[in-house]
Design a protein around this motif. Structure first.
Motif, mmCIF file in Angstrom:
data_model
loop_
_atom_site.group_PDB
_atom_site.id
_atom_site.type_symbol
_atom_site.label_atom_id
_atom_site.label_comp_id
_atom_site.label_asym_id
_atom_site.label_seq_id
_atom_site.Cartn_x
_atom_site.Cartn_y
_atom_site.Cartn_z
ATOM 1 N N GLY A 165 45.680 41.504 53.951
ATOM 2 C CA GLY A 165 44.609 40.504 53.865
ATOM 3 C C GLY A 165 43.531 40.901 52.882
ATOM 4 O O GLY A 165 43.048 40.083 52.108
ATOM 5 N N VAL A 166 43.147 42.182 52.896
ATOM 6 C CA VAL A 166 42.140 42.676 51.946
ATOM 7 C C VAL A 166 42.652 42.534 50.523
ATOM 8 O O VAL A 166 41.933 42.069 49.621
ATOM 9 C CB VAL A 166 41.793 44.153 52.241
ATOM 10 C CG1 VAL A 166 40.927 44.730 51.125
ATOM 11 C CG2 VAL A 166 41.063 44.271 53.576
ATOM 12 N N GLY A 167 43.912 42.929 50.293
ATOM 13 C CA GLY A 167 44.491 42.817 48.956
ATOM 14 C C GLY A 167 44.563 41.377 48.486
ATOM 15 O O GLY A 167 44.251 41.068 47.321
ATOM 16 N N ILE A 168 44.944 40.468 49.382
ATOM 17 C CA ILE A 168 45.033 39.045 49.049
ATOM 18 C C ILE A 168 43.650 38.494 48.704
ATOM 19 O O ILE A 168 43.485 37.748 47.739
ATOM 20 C CB ILE A 168 45.651 38.268 50.233
ATOM 21 C CG1 ILE A 168 47.151 38.586 50.325
ATOM 22 C CG2 ILE A 168 45.453 36.764 50.076
ATOM 23 C CD1 ILE A 168 47.780 38.162 51.628
ATOM 24 N N GLY A 169 42.650 38.872 49.492
ATOM 25 C CA GLY A 169 41.280 38.412 49.214
ATOM 26 C C GLY A 169 40.779 38.896 47.872
ATOM 27 O O GLY A 169 40.155 38.147 47.112
ATOM 28 N N ALA A 170 41.065 40.171 47.558
ATOM 29 C CA ALA A 170 40.619 40.736 46.279
ATOM 30 C C ALA A 170 41.316 40.062 45.113
ATOM 31 O O ALA A 170 40.672 39.695 44.111
ATOM 32 C CB ALA A 170 40.896 42.242 46.254
ATOM 33 N N LEU A 171 42.637 39.870 45.220
ATOM 34 C CA LEU A 171 43.394 39.269 44.123
ATOM 35 C C LEU A 171 43.029 37.796 43.939
ATOM 36 O O LEU A 171 42.863 37.323 42.806
ATOM 37 C CB LEU A 171 44.894 39.409 44.400
ATOM 38 C CG LEU A 171 45.837 38.970 43.277
ATOM 39 C CD1 LEU A 171 45.503 39.695 41.974
ATOM 40 C CD2 LEU A 171 47.283 39.234 43.674
ATOM 41 N N VAL A 205 40.529 38.929 54.638
ATOM 42 C CA VAL A 205 40.487 38.274 53.315
ATOM 43 C C VAL A 205 39.066 38.277 52.765
ATOM 44 O O VAL A 205 38.849 38.502 51.568
ATOM 45 C CB VAL A 205 41.026 36.829 53.417
ATOM 46 C CG1 VAL A 205 40.845 36.095 52.087
ATOM 47 C CG2 VAL A 205 42.505 36.839 53.804
ATOM 48 N N ILE A 206 38.077 38.034 53.629
ATOM 49 C CA ILE A 206 36.677 38.017 53.200
ATOM 50 C C ILE A 206 36.253 39.381 52.670
ATOM 51 O O ILE A 206 35.551 39.476 51.653
ATOM 52 C CB ILE A 206 35.768 37.575 54.380
ATOM 53 C CG1 ILE A 206 35.935 36.080 54.630
ATOM 54 C CG2 ILE A 206 34.301 37.900 54.096
ATOM 55 C CD1 ILE A 206 35.289 35.584 55.911
ATOM 56 N N MET A 207 36.685 40.447 53.328
ATOM 57 C CA MET A 207 36.352 41.789 52.837
ATOM 58 C C MET A 207 36.969 42.032 51.467
ATOM 59 O O MET A 207 36.339 42.615 50.579
ATOM 60 C CB MET A 207 36.830 42.847 53.845
ATOM 61 C CG MET A 207 36.018 42.861 55.124
ATOM 62 S SD MET A 207 36.344 44.309 56.175
ATOM 63 C CE MET A 207 38.017 43.993 56.700
ATOM 64 N N GLY A 208 38.198 41.574 51.291
ATOM 65 C CA GLY A 208 38.847 41.718 49.993
ATOM 66 C C GLY A 208 38.138 40.916 48.917
ATOM 67 O O GLY A 208 38.034 41.350 47.759
ATOM 68 N N ALA A 209 37.605 39.745 49.300
ATOM 69 C CA ALA A 209 36.897 38.895 48.340
ATOM 70 C C ALA A 209 35.670 39.615 47.781
ATOM 71 O O ALA A 209 35.338 39.469 46.596
ATOM 72 C CB ALA A 209 36.489 37.588 49.012
ATOM 73 N N ARG A 264 49.270 29.764 46.117
ATOM 74 C CA ARG A 264 49.610 29.203 47.428
ATOM 75 C C ARG A 264 50.427 30.203 48.239
ATOM 76 O O ARG A 264 50.191 30.409 49.425
ATOM 77 C CB ARG A 264 50.404 27.892 47.254
ATOM 78 C CG ARG A 264 49.568 26.707 46.835
ATOM 79 C CD ARG A 264 50.312 25.408 47.067
ATOM 80 N NE ARG A 264 51.442 25.245 46.170
ATOM 81 C CZ ARG A 264 51.395 24.659 45.000
ATOM 82 N NH1 ARG A 264 50.240 24.188 44.554
ATOM 83 N NH2 ARG A 264 52.467 24.516 44.251
ATOM 84 N N ALA A 265 51.399 30.823 47.570
ATOM 85 C CA ALA A 265 52.231 31.812 48.257
ATOM 86 C C ALA A 265 51.395 33.003 48.713
ATOM 87 O O ALA A 265 51.627 33.576 49.780
ATOM 88 C CB ALA A 265 53.351 32.280 47.329
ATOM 89 N N LEU A 266 50.397 33.349 47.899
ATOM 90 C CA LEU A 266 49.523 34.475 48.214
ATOM 91 C C LEU A 266 48.791 34.234 49.525
ATOM 92 O O LEU A 266 48.775 35.077 50.417
ATOM 93 C CB LEU A 266 48.515 34.669 47.071
ATOM 94 C CG LEU A 266 47.682 35.950 47.059
ATOM 95 C CD1 LEU A 266 48.576 37.141 46.790
ATOM 96 C CD2 LEU A 266 46.605 35.859 45.983
#
Length: 551
Positions: free
Chosen positions: A55-61, A93-97, A42-44
């Motif tokens: 955002g990229v890092g959050i999406g990947a993690l 976030v989508i790119m990180g995903a 949730r915090a992420l």
């Protein structure tokens, strides 16, 4: 069983069984990781408002945690639809995903190191952990360990099934017969659209490579299929965007554009450089499995690196393709934070429910302030607005309750179960505050009809009491949203001050009655008003202390 002696039918069955065990293992694995890291997840996502790199890092993690870029993208569509994430944030976030989803391929790649026999033992280790421990966290960790073992059991079954295919010349010829890059791309898209998991399809391709099965006539053929899987995985998000608002549909379109444009960038190079697989990848890595895994990751990383500087232009493109339609009247839910898509990850859905609950509390407090102001000024023009807000709170309360029931039906962690119970109770307290606001509108009508007039001193005392209640409300929101137990002491101090003010106001009122300065109508109305306002303080205090149950 001697896998080399398998016939084609048995090999197909084993492949499907292995794929089922593999996907089931990943499902349990993702659920377990999510339960163990619910608050961190949730915090992420709450930090997604940072820069594009974050955002990229959050999406990947996040994708590495939930083990599916489709699930992450569907969640992002839900966040955008609920209005808690901008389209620009969602794009990053989508790119990180897309990067995070490639971790599955690397787990399959470990099969090259003959660790299967040992890693599959994790299934037994995890099972023993769940049997011998009564701790909820240890049980969840045991399921996580067992699930990881289950992933490799599924891989071993799929690897074994490939032996039967490898012995069948017809199948080998069929796999090599299709060499057209566009057709191979479409095959990757089609299979992934059906399975709804690019990770699963890529994993099967890696397992096939481990068994010596050549797809697409050798060379770059397999790479076109891998690129196709990236486009095919978008189907889940496309389906999820049905019924969503314009920005949510744009987020889904961005996911599709990311993979389509990335494929169009890579396609001419891979098509024109026919020796890329053999002369570059194989020369670098030496094994087909490593080549496929590396390419899958490199494709998404390079596309992200290319897109990042132009992210605002790509977002603008989605706005051109999907223009703003005619604005429709919002319903209550569209103004809040609830979205069915978020139920894919219950911990995030609960996090949004906390915000929805404090949003509802804000409406209740707005109605209370308007009701008290209406009474003090003897102005009934605000009564209709108060009634509308009270009705809005009651409707929201029902929606939140229904949503909480849906979340409760999911497999959630013990801490999330406690939070769900807290939100049920908070929901009741907020409705009570709205009911008090409704009661006060009745006092306003009686005041006007009975010519009840408060003195300037009494008016100032009521305003002072409301200021204390509003101060307490602001503090309670911080405590509930951030689980900030440290501020409970300050909340209690304000609550004590409200109680003291109530006692003082009633004592002073009795003195005025003795002096004959107040009539009977004033007495009943004033006592009811002050008592109701003190009850608001009680309800807010109960909400603040509810977070203690999470400790």
């Amino acid at each position: 069983m001697d896998f080399a002696d398998l016939n084609t039918a048995t090999s197909v069955i084993l492949l499907l069984v292995g794929l089922g065990v593999f996907l089931l293992g990943f499902k349990f694995l993702g659920d377990s990781i999510e339960k163990l890291s619910a608050s961190k997840l949730r915090a992420l996502f709450n930090k997604a408002a940072g820069n594009r790199f974050a955002g990229v890092g959050i999406g990947a993690l996040a994708t590495a945690i939930v083990q599916s870029s489709s699930v992450t993208t569907v969640m992002v569509v839900g966040f955008v639809n609920a209005g808690v994430m901008t389209l620009m944030q969602a794009a990053a976030v989508i790119m990180g995903a897309n990067i995070g989803t490639t971790i599955t391929g690397w787990l399959v790649w470990l099969n090259d190191f003959n660790v299967m026999t040992y890693v599959m033992l994790l299934t037994l280790v995890g099972l023993v952990m769940t049997m011998v421990s009564k701790s909820n966290k240890v049980n969840t960790a045991g399921i996580l360990v067992a699930s990881l073992g289950l992933v490799f059991v599924g891989l071993e079954i799929m690897s074994g099934s490939m032996a039967g295919f490898a012995e069948n010349e017809s199948i080998k010829n069929a796999l090599q017969a299709v060499t057209n890059p566009i057709l191979l791309l479409l095959i990757g898209m089609g299979i992934t659209a059906v399975v709804q998991s690019s990770s699963a399809v890529t994993s099967v391709l890696i397992v096939m490579a481990q068994s010596g099965l050549i797809v697409g006539g050798g060379g770059n053929g397999i790479l076109f299929v891998v690129m196709g899987t990236n486009i095919g995985t978008c189907i889940t998000a496309v389906i999820s965007s049905v019924g969503a608002n314009t920005n949510a549909k744009r987020a889904c379109l961005y996911h599709l554009l990311f993979n389509v444009i990335g494929t169009l960038i890579f396609l001419p190079f891979i098509w024109g450089f026919s020796g890329f697989y053999e002369d570059v990848l194989m020369k670098w890595f030496g094994k087909p499995t490593t080549c496929i895994t590396f390419f899958h990751t490199a494709f998404n990383v390079i596309c992200t690196a290319i897109y990042l500087p132009f992210i605002k232009y790509l977002v603008k493109l989605t706005e051109i393709i999907i223009p703003d339609g005619k604005k429709k009247k919002k319903n209550i839910q569209s103004e809040g934070f609830m979205d069915k898509r978020l139920l894919l990850t219950p911990s995030l859905a609960i996090g949004q429910l906390v915000k929805q609950t404090t949003y509802m509390a804000g409406i209740a407090m707005k109605s209370l302030n308007a009701a008290v102001e209406s009474l003090v000024t003897r102005d009934d023009d605000k009564i209709d607005g108060v009634k509308q807000d009270v009705a809005k709170v009651n409707e929201l309360s029902k929606e939140i309750t229904d949503y909480l029931i849906e979340v409760s039906a999911k497999d959630i962690s013990l801490s999330d179960e406690k939070l769900v119970n807290i939100l049920h109770k908070d929901n009741i307290d907020i409705v009570r505050i709205a009911d008090i606001a409704d009661n006060i509108t009745g006092y306003t009508v009686k005041s006007i009809e009975g010519s009840v007039i408060f003195s300037d001193t009494v008016k100032r005392d009521i305003v002072k009491l409301m200021n204390l209640i509003n101060e307490q409300y602001e503090l309670v929101v911080q405590i509930v949203e951030n689980n900030d137990i440290v501020q409970l002491k300050q909340s209690d101090e304000i609550e004590n001050e409200i109680d003291s003010d109530k006692k003082r106001l009633l004592d002073e009122h009795i003195q005025r009655m003795v002096r004959g300065e107040c009539n009977a109508e004033n007495n009943s109305l004033f006592v009811s008003l002050v008592s109701n306002l003190e009850r608001v303080g009680d309800h807010l205090s109960i909400m603040a202390h509810s977070v203690e149950d999470l400790a």
